[in-house]
Motif scaffolding. Sequence first.
Motif, PDB file in Angstrom:
ATOM      1  N   TYR A 116      -8.739  -0.588  -2.837  1.00  0.00           N
ATOM      2  CA  TYR A 116      -9.220   0.195  -2.062  1.00  0.00           C
ATOM      3  C   TYR A 116      -9.474   1.738  -2.858  1.00  0.00           C
TER       4      TYR A 116
ATOM      5  N   ALA B 229       2.206   0.408   2.567  1.00  0.00           N
ATOM      6  CA  ALA B 229       0.934  -0.014   2.537  1.00  0.00           C
ATOM      7  C   ALA B 229       1.083  -1.364   3.415  1.00  0.00           C
ATOM      8  N   GLU B 230       0.360  -1.670   4.511  1.00  0.00           N
ATOM      9  CA  GLU B 230       0.437  -2.765   5.360  1.00  0.00           C
ATOM     10  C   GLU B 230      -0.483  -3.870   4.988  1.00  0.00           C
ATOM     11  N   VAL B 231      -1.528  -3.674   4.282  1.00  0.00           N
ATOM     12  CA  VAL B 231      -2.382  -4.758   4.055  1.00  0.00           C
ATOM     13  C   VAL B 231      -2.968  -4.747   2.738  1.00  0.00           C
TER      14      VAL B 231
ATOM     15  N   ARG C  53      -1.813   5.614   9.958  1.00  0.00           N
ATOM     16  CA  ARG C  53      -1.880   5.139  11.403  1.00  0.00           C
ATOM     17  C   ARG C  53      -1.270   6.397  12.159  1.00  0.00           C
TER      18      ARG C  53
ATOM     19  N   ARG D  96      -4.712   1.573   6.740  1.00  0.00           N
ATOM     20  CA  ARG D  96      -3.917   0.306   6.176  1.00  0.00           C
ATOM     21  C   ARG D  96      -2.559   0.596   6.063  1.00  0.00           C
TER      22      ARG D  96
ATOM     23  N   GLN E 277      -7.208   5.579   3.159  1.00  0.00           N
ATOM     24  CA  GLN E 277      -6.694   4.340   4.269  1.00  0.00           C
ATOM     25  C   GLN E 277      -5.254   4.123   4.240  1.00  0.00           C
TER      26      GLN E 277
END
Length: 394
Positions: free
Chosen positions: A224, A218-220, A64, A59, A199
């Motif tokens: 969490y 953070a992308e989303v 990634r 995320r 994540q």
Amino acid sequence: MLLAQVFPFGFEWIYEQDERVMLRTAAWRPSRFTALCLLAVALLGCSPEHYPQTTLLPRGDFARIADDLLDTTVRWALLVFVLVEGVLIYAIFRFRGKPGDPEPHQTHGNTTVEIIWTVIPALILAAIAVPTVRAIFQTNAIPAKDALTIEVVGHQWWWEFRYPEFNITTANEIHVPVGRTVSLRMASADVIHSFWVPQFAAKRDVFANRESRLWFKAEVAGEYPAQCAEFCGIQHGRMAYRIRAQGPEEFQAWVAHMQTLGPKSASGAAPTAAQKAVAAGVTTASQGATVQQPQAPAAQGPEYAAGEKLFTSKGCIGCHSLQAVNAPKGMVGPNLANVGARSYIAAGTLKNTDENLAHWIRDPQGIKKGVLMPNLGINETDAKALVAYLRAHQ
Ligand code: CUA
């Protein structure tokens, strides 16, 4: 041998098939097939959707990079596996011995084949090493200047988060803005811990005598789970925390709200802003958009007032600060400025319900043996008052 123990039916099955062909006796046993099907179903059950503490659903940019590297490696491994097993299975069936066959021709060494099977793995390792080294450099690079600095302090067994840019402090729930890189400067107050937000980023150890750094973007948005990833004492497993990734506006609202949780005003009406919001039925920023305040507590009711007194008389105040702004450093216990709004208490140990909070206040040693918070012999009524007081600290 180990493989045979892990996948016993696989080896037995091949052996059985071989036996069946040779002796034409044993039939296919449906139990093996059933076992394989059940295994497949069980593996499907390991969906990362149901187990959010996974690295397989990145995320953030850092996660990634690591995930891409894993994918690359697995693809190569899969290719090698299929080729090697394919050749092996072909050879097993194509060159199978039959009763009465003569001794096969004995050979020793084949330079050409040996060179080939040395060069191919070397090339594959090189193909994996290049992106690996690149990822190591990428993830250790110094983040851009506009990154948001967050100071992280690991304690036995909870996490402290300080935002020097906003002069606020919180504990066990790290709030980060989506789309802006956060630069973590991390240390430990005692033993070695390891910061791990599965994540969003990799694990990174934190030490008492030196600073570790980690960054991620953070992308989303969402909430969490995260976990200390280095054994740090008997309650290492209960050193969990939450990461709340929030959209830029929501994050700013949270910061603005936290900035109202300062030192108690002269009128003694702390925490005023939070209480006003709660009394008005507003979802406070520190709760995030997903959680609704169940009902407005009687902020200045008798239970609140009793709790406020108990917080001092029972000594809670000696270890816990209730200010997010200008929070004192070096406190023994987690900052409680917005404890009422957190999802969990005791570092991810219990859901933050009134019942659990009262239980925790009365018997921390029973719930999390070894924790620094002692059992203070607080009775049920006093615990209820303390809960009312803490719940108002949103
Ligand atoms: Cu801290 Cu494990």
